[in-house]
Design a protein around this motif. Structure first.
Motif, short mmCIF file in Angstrom:
data_model
loop_
_atom_site.label_atom_id
_atom_site.label_comp_id
_atom_site.label_asym_id
_atom_site.label_seq_id
_atom_site.Cartn_x
_atom_site.Cartn_y
_atom_site.Cartn_z
N PHE A 510 63.33 -6.10 61.07
CA PHE A 510 63.96 -5.23 60.07
C PHE A 510 63.01 -4.93 58.92
N LEU A 511 61.89 -5.65 58.86
CA LEU A 511 60.88 -5.39 57.84
C LEU A 511 60.16 -4.09 58.16
N THR A 512 59.54 -3.49 57.13
CA THR A 512 58.79 -2.26 57.32
C THR A 512 57.66 -2.47 58.32
N GLY A 513 57.52 -1.55 59.24
CA GLY A 513 56.54 -1.70 60.30
C GLY A 513 55.11 -1.55 59.85
N LYS A 514 54.88 -0.79 58.81
CA LYS A 514 53.52 -0.61 58.33
C LYS A 514 53.49 -0.78 56.83
N LYS A 515 52.31 -1.00 56.31
CA LYS A 515 52.17 -1.19 54.87
C LYS A 515 52.49 0.09 54.13
N ALA A 516 53.12 -0.10 52.96
CA ALA A 516 53.43 1.06 52.15
C ALA A 516 52.17 1.61 51.51
#
Length: 525
Positions: A510-516
Motif C-alpha cells: 500500500f506504500l507508494t511504489g516509487k519515490k516522490a
C-alpha cells in the motif's frame, strides 16, 4: 505562499552529517536507558531494600512518562523552539540520570525515573524532525541509516551493557554513564543545530488542555497496564481492569477530540498521507518484534539454560553488529529497488528468522542462539531505514513535528505491547504444554517408568539409598518435563511472532511504489 514554501531551499549552516551524529548521540543515550536497567533490577531491589516487584516501578514510571511526552513533543517543540526544547531535554535527562544514580530509596528512584522519562520522551521525535529538515528527501535514507544505530542497536546493546556494568561495578554507574554523553551532546547541539525559519511562524501558544488530558490518561494507563499486567495476573486483577478502562476512555476520547478540535495538541491530519499511515503500521510491527525479541532470547537463556545476565546479553551483541554492517548495503539497494519491495522482503526475512528460531532444544548451544538472534536482526536492517524514509517522503514539512512524534510513539508503545504479549504468552503456553505433557507422566506409561528407572539406577550407583533415589529420580523427571514445557512455550512465541511478520507483508504494497519528486516530498507540497 506558506512560510514553509517561502523557505523551501533552507539548509542549516553546519555540516548536516555532523548534526545527524550529534542528535543521534542524544537519542542513543535515551533509548539505551529503556533496556539497560532491566538486568539491574534485582541489584536495585537489594540495594534499596525493596522487592523485585516493587523495583519494576523504576521501569514503569519511565515508560509511562516517555509514552505521554512522545506524542506531544511536536507541540512542545513548536511552542518552546525545537533546538531549545531538544537542549532542555538532553540537559534535564542528564541531570535526572545523576539523581537516579544517587537515589537512596526506591520512591526517590521512581520519581527521578519519571522525570527522566518525561525529558527523554522528547529526544527521539526531535532527533527525527531535525534530520528531516536538515537533509533533502534524496539523502534522508542515508541519514536515517545513522539514526538506526540509536533506534535498533541501543535496545540490543542495553541488556549486555547493563549486565557488564552491574556485574563489574555497581548499578548506579548505569545512570552515571549518561553524564559525560549528555554534556557532550548539549555542547555540540548548541553549536550545530538550527531551527528552520518557518518553525516559529507555525508555533501555537494555545494549550489544548482537553487533548493533553486524554493523552495523559490513555497512554499513561495503557503503559501501566502493559508493564504491570504479567505481575498482576492481567484481567484477573481489578487494578489492571481499571487501567484498561481508563486507557480505552483516554485513547478513544482523545482520537475523537483531536479530530474535532480547532487547535489540537497533535494534528491527526498526518494520517491522511497514505505513506505515513502505512509507515506507522509497519513501524509498529517493527517495534513489537524488536523489543519482544530483545527480551525473549535473554529470558530464555537465563531462565531455561541458566546463563548469567552478562552472557545472556552477549547473545544479542552480534546481531547489533550485523545491523551496522547491513544498513549501508540496504541504503545503496534503495537506489535501485522500490522501497516497498525492500520493506516487504524485510518482513519476509524476519518471519523466516522467527520460524527458524522456534527450533529450540534443551541442549542448544551459545553459537546457535547467536545465529538465531542475528537472523532476526537481519530482517530489522531491511526495515527501519526504508520505513523511516518512505513514511515522510510525501508528507508536508509543516507536519514533520507531529509526524515524528506519532511515529516514535507507535514504535515505542507497540514495543511495550510486544514485550507484554510475549511474556504473557510464555506463561500461558508453558501451562498448556505442561498439561499436555503430564498425560504421559503416569505409572501406566512405560517410557515414563523406564526414564525414572534409568535416573534411579544412576543415583544408586552414585551412593544414594534405593528409596531416596526413587524420590529424587521422580523429581528429576518432573523438572525435565517442566523444562520441556518451557522450551515449547518459547518456541511458540517465536512461531507466532513469525506469523505476525508474514501478515504485515501485504500492507507493504500500500506504500507508494516509487519515490516522490523533490517538490512533492519537500516544502512545495
Amino acid at each position: 505562499m506558506t512560510a514553509v514554501d517561502a523557505h523551501a531551499g533552507w539548509r542549516p549552516s553546519g555540516n548536516p552529517w555532523a548534526i545527524a551524529v550529534v542528535v543521534t548521540l542524544a537519542a542513543f543515550m535515551e533509548i539505551l536507558d529503556t533496556t539497560i536497567v532491566n538486568v539491574a533490577l534485582p541489584h536495585i531491589a537489594g540495594s534499596l531494600s525493596s522487592s523485585n516487584d516493587e523495583a519494576t516501578w523504576a521501569l514503569t514510571s519511565y515508560l509511562v512518562a516517555n509514552a505521554i511526552v512522545l506524542t506531544i513533543s511536536g507541540w512542545l517543540s513548536s511552542v518552546i523552539g525545537r533546538k531549545r526544547y531538544f537542549m532542555i531535554c538532553i540537559g534535564m535527562f542528564t541531570v535526572c540520570s545523576f539523581l537516579c544514580g544517587i537515589a537512596d530509596s526506591l520512591p526517590q528512584l521512581v520519581f527521578f525515573r519519571l522525570l527522566q522519562g518525561f525529558f527523554g520522551g522528547g529526544l527521539q521525535p526531535s532527533q527525527q524532525a531535525i534530520i528531516l529538515d536538515t537533509f533533502p528527501p534524496e539523502k534522508r535514507g542515508a541519514a536515517f541509516g545513522v539514526t538506526a544505530v540509536a533506534t535498533i542497536v541501543a535496545p540490543v546493546l542495553g541488556p549486555t551493557l547493563g549486565g557488564v556494568i552491574t556485574d563489574t561495578y555497581n548499578w548506579r554507574w548505569i545512570f552515571f554513564a549518561n553524564i559525560p554523553v549528555g554534556i557532550i551532546a548539549v555542547f555540540f547541539v548548541s553549536i550545530l543545530v538550527e531551527d528552520p525559519p518557518w518553525l516559529q511562524k507555525l508555533a501555537s501558544k494555545r494549550i489544548d488542555i482537553v487533548g493533553l488530558g486524554f493523552i495523559i490518561l490513555g497512554l499513561g494507563a495503557l503503559q501501566v497496564m502493559l508493564d504491570r499486567g504479567e505481575d498482576d495476573d492481567w484481567f484477573g486483577s481489578g487494578f489492571i481492569q481499571f487501567m484498561a478502562v481508563l486507557a480505552f476512555i483516554g485513547i478513544v476520547g482523545g482520537i475523537i477530540w483531536l479530530k474535532t478540535a480547532k487547535n489540537p495538541i497533535v494534528n491527526l491530519d498526518v494520517f491522511k498521507d497514505r505513506n505515513f499511515a502505512m509507515g506507522c503500521v509497519c513501524i509498529s510491527a517493527v517495534g513489537g518484534v524488536l523489543y519482544a525479541g530483545a527480551v525473549v532470547i535473554p529470558q530464555f537463556a537465563q531462565s531455561v539454560i541458566h546463563y548469567t545476565a552478562t552472557w545472556a546479553g552477549f547473545i544479542l551483541s552480534p546481531g547489533g553488529v550485523a545491523i551496522i554492517v547491513l544498513i549501508p548495503i540496504i541504503g545503496m539497494l534503495m537506489r535501485f529497488v522500490q522501497t516497498r519491495f525492500i520493506i516487504a522482503a524485510g518482513f519476509f526475512v524476519m518471519g523466516s528468522a522467527f520460524f527458524y528460531s522456534s527450533r529450540l532444544t534443551p541442549n542448544i548451544d551459545f553459537g546457535t542462539l547467536v545465529m538465531m538472534r542475528a537472523a532476526q536482526t537481519m530482517g530489522l536492517a531491511f526495515l527501519f531505514v526504508p520505513i523511516s524514509t518512505i513514511a515522510y517522503i510525501t508528507l508536508p514539512r509543516r507536519l514533520n513535528g507531529d509526524a515524528t512524534a506519532l511515529f516514535s510513539m507507535f514504535r515505542n508503545v507497540f514495543g511495550s505491547i510486544g514485550i507484554a504479549l510475549a511474556t504473557a504468552m510464555i506463561t500461558e503456553r508453558g501451562q498448556v504444554h505442561q498439561a499436555q505433557l503430564s498425560k504421559w507422566a503416569n505409572p501406566f506409561h512405560e517410557p515414563f517408568n523406564a526414564l525414572i528407572a534409568t535416573y534411579q539406577q544412576s543415583l544408586i550407583a552414585m551412593g544414594h539409598a534405593a528409596d531416596a533415589a526413587h524420590d529424587i529420580a521422580v523429581g528429576m523427571v518432573y523438572q525435565s518435563f517442566r523444562t520441556q514445557a518451557q522450551i515449547l512455550a518459547y518456541s511458540d512465541v517465536f512461531l507466532y511472532t513469525g506469523v505476525v511478520a508474514f501478515c504485515i507483508v501485504p500492507f507493504c504494497f500500500f506504500l507508494t511504489g516509487k519515490k516522490a519528486s523533490r517538490g512533492a516530498a519537500g516544502a512545495a507540497h
